[in-house]
Design a protein around this motif. Structure first.
Motif: not given
Length: 430
Positions: A107-129
């Protein structure tokens, strides 16, 4: 790339924000807690991590900005550092924070923003969530996963010294994230996919949990034969060219107490139940209860009853070295119900955990000197190095007799304790 948003300002996010600011990046830190934002806005870190508060004060208002939301104009990169707890009853990963953080970034950025997940997550959560939230707003996304693997108490140093693993939804995302972390660390390790990087974090921590659990298993075995587990472990390790056995001790913290469960949940979702991971975690969670039960039995043996006995607990954080004030996964938390049920009167000391926290857990905050004075028993649950420097002979003389000292980490002078006529015990020993 000059502006970075850090969403979630706990141990991981706040440390990263300071480290990025030191590398001349402008950091916009976001958190949903008014208390956290108020403290940080005044230059006060709401947690203990060496160097973080000094860095915060040095850059606040210039290179570090804190707010409840990312700036309206967006950022070049947004790093998601929110917590992903597990449910207390089922140990299932709770990913609502992750989803909400991804939605906020979208909501606050745009498609050129690089998003990096650093939270520990279940395998597949970055792609699915995370990815669906970004694509729903932007139509496309630059997305990477870069696990945090530092140790509390040395996080700023390790951010620069440890290799950074990076996986991306595509090669462009991976390269962009690698370029950002190359400004922090000496080496970046690119991996093929988001899922590879996610699994790296989970297997790192689960392996650590497993290693420590075997040291604890050795201690519980040695106890049954009346042997000294430290002697067994030291002798086994002397010039032996295979991996060293770990010393027995408590295993907690925000990562090791939940990441094995995240791995188990993800694996079961893929149709496989791990053999070792859950057993190691169960043993490490059982250990504090073993200690509490044995301490209660020792007190009962020495004074006839535990009702009204005064117990001084030294060390309430989940670990003593490197020092921390973090109570997540602290061994004392699972011990307290047993200690209370035994009718023990609790005094507590910790070098970093706040006195109000100890009061909230039912203990009278004291100095070590006041804790020993008139106590029937002392329980040391932390390997904080300053406990080993206490004037033990003087303190032991102030205990009520007969007395018990349970030194979970075996850092105190056993001979001095026994010479003072005090019963000495440790994990699997005494």
């Amino acid at each position: 790339m000059s502006t970075v948003g850090v969403v979630g300002l706990g141990y991981v996010g706040l440390t990263l924000a300071v480290a990025l600011a030191k590398k001349d990046l402008t950091v916009h830190g976001v958190d949903t807690s008014p208390a956290v934002l108020e403290a940080l806005g005044q230059g006060r870190a709401h947690l203990f991590e060496p160097g973080v508060e000094g860095g915060l004060r040095a850059f606040l208002g210039e290179r570090i900005h804190v707010a409840p939301a990312l700036p309206a104009g967006g950022v070049d990169a947004a790093v998601i550092c929110v917590s992903t707890p597990v449910a207390p009853d089922t140990h299932a990963p709770q990913i609502d924070n992750l989803r909400l953080a991804a939605r906020h970034v979208a909501e606050r950025s745009g498609p050129d923003t690089l998003v990096i997940v650093r939270s520990t997550v279940p395998v597949g959560a970055t792609r699915s969530v995370v990815l669906p939230e970004l694509v729903a707003c932007w139509g496309r996304a630059r997305l990477a996963f870069a696990p945090e693997r530092t140790i509390q108490g040395q996080a700023l140093r390790e951010l620069e010294e440890l290799p950074q693993v990076v996986g991306g939804v595509d090669a462009e995302s991976r390269e962009a994230a690698s370029a950002l972390f190359s400004r922090l660390t000496r080496r970046v390790v690119p991996v093929a996919t988001l899922e590879t990087a996610e699994l790296v974090k989970l297997v790192n921590n689960s392996h650590t949990d497993l290693i420590y659990s075997f040291g604890n298993e050795v201690a519980l075995l040695a106890q049954r034969w009346g042997l000294d587990p430290l002697e067994v472990i030291r002798a086994a390790n002397v010039e032996y060219p295979r991996p060293d056995l770990a010393r027995p001790g408590f295993v907690g913290g925000g990562c090791l107490s939940k990441d094995p469960y995240i791995l188990i949940s993800a694996a079961r979702g893929a149709g496989y139940t791990p053999w070792l991971v859950g057993q190691a975690r169960a043993l490490n969670e059982r250990l504090p209860l073993e200690v509490a039960e044995r301490l209660i039995a020792l007190i009962r043996e020495t004074r006839g009853s535990t009702e009204g006995a005064r117990l001084c607990v030294l060390g309430w954080a989940y670990k003593g070295w490197p020092p921390t004030d973090d109570m997540r996964g602290a061994p004392i938390a699972s011990m307290l119900p047993l200690l209370r049920a035994a009718g023990l009167s609790l005094r507590g000391h910790d070098f970093l955990v706040a006195a109000d926290t100890l009061r909230g857990l039912g203990a009278e905050p004291v100095t070590p000197e006041a804790g020993f004075a008139g106590a029937d028993a002392v329980l040391l649950t932390s390997d904080h190095p300053e406990y080993a420097t206490l004037d033990l002979t003087r303190l032991l003389a102030t205990l009520r007799r007969p007395a018990v000292l349970y030194d979970a980490w075996r850092v105190l002078d056993e001979d001095a304790v026994r010479s003072a006529g005090v019963r000495y015990a440790g994990i699997g020993y005494g």
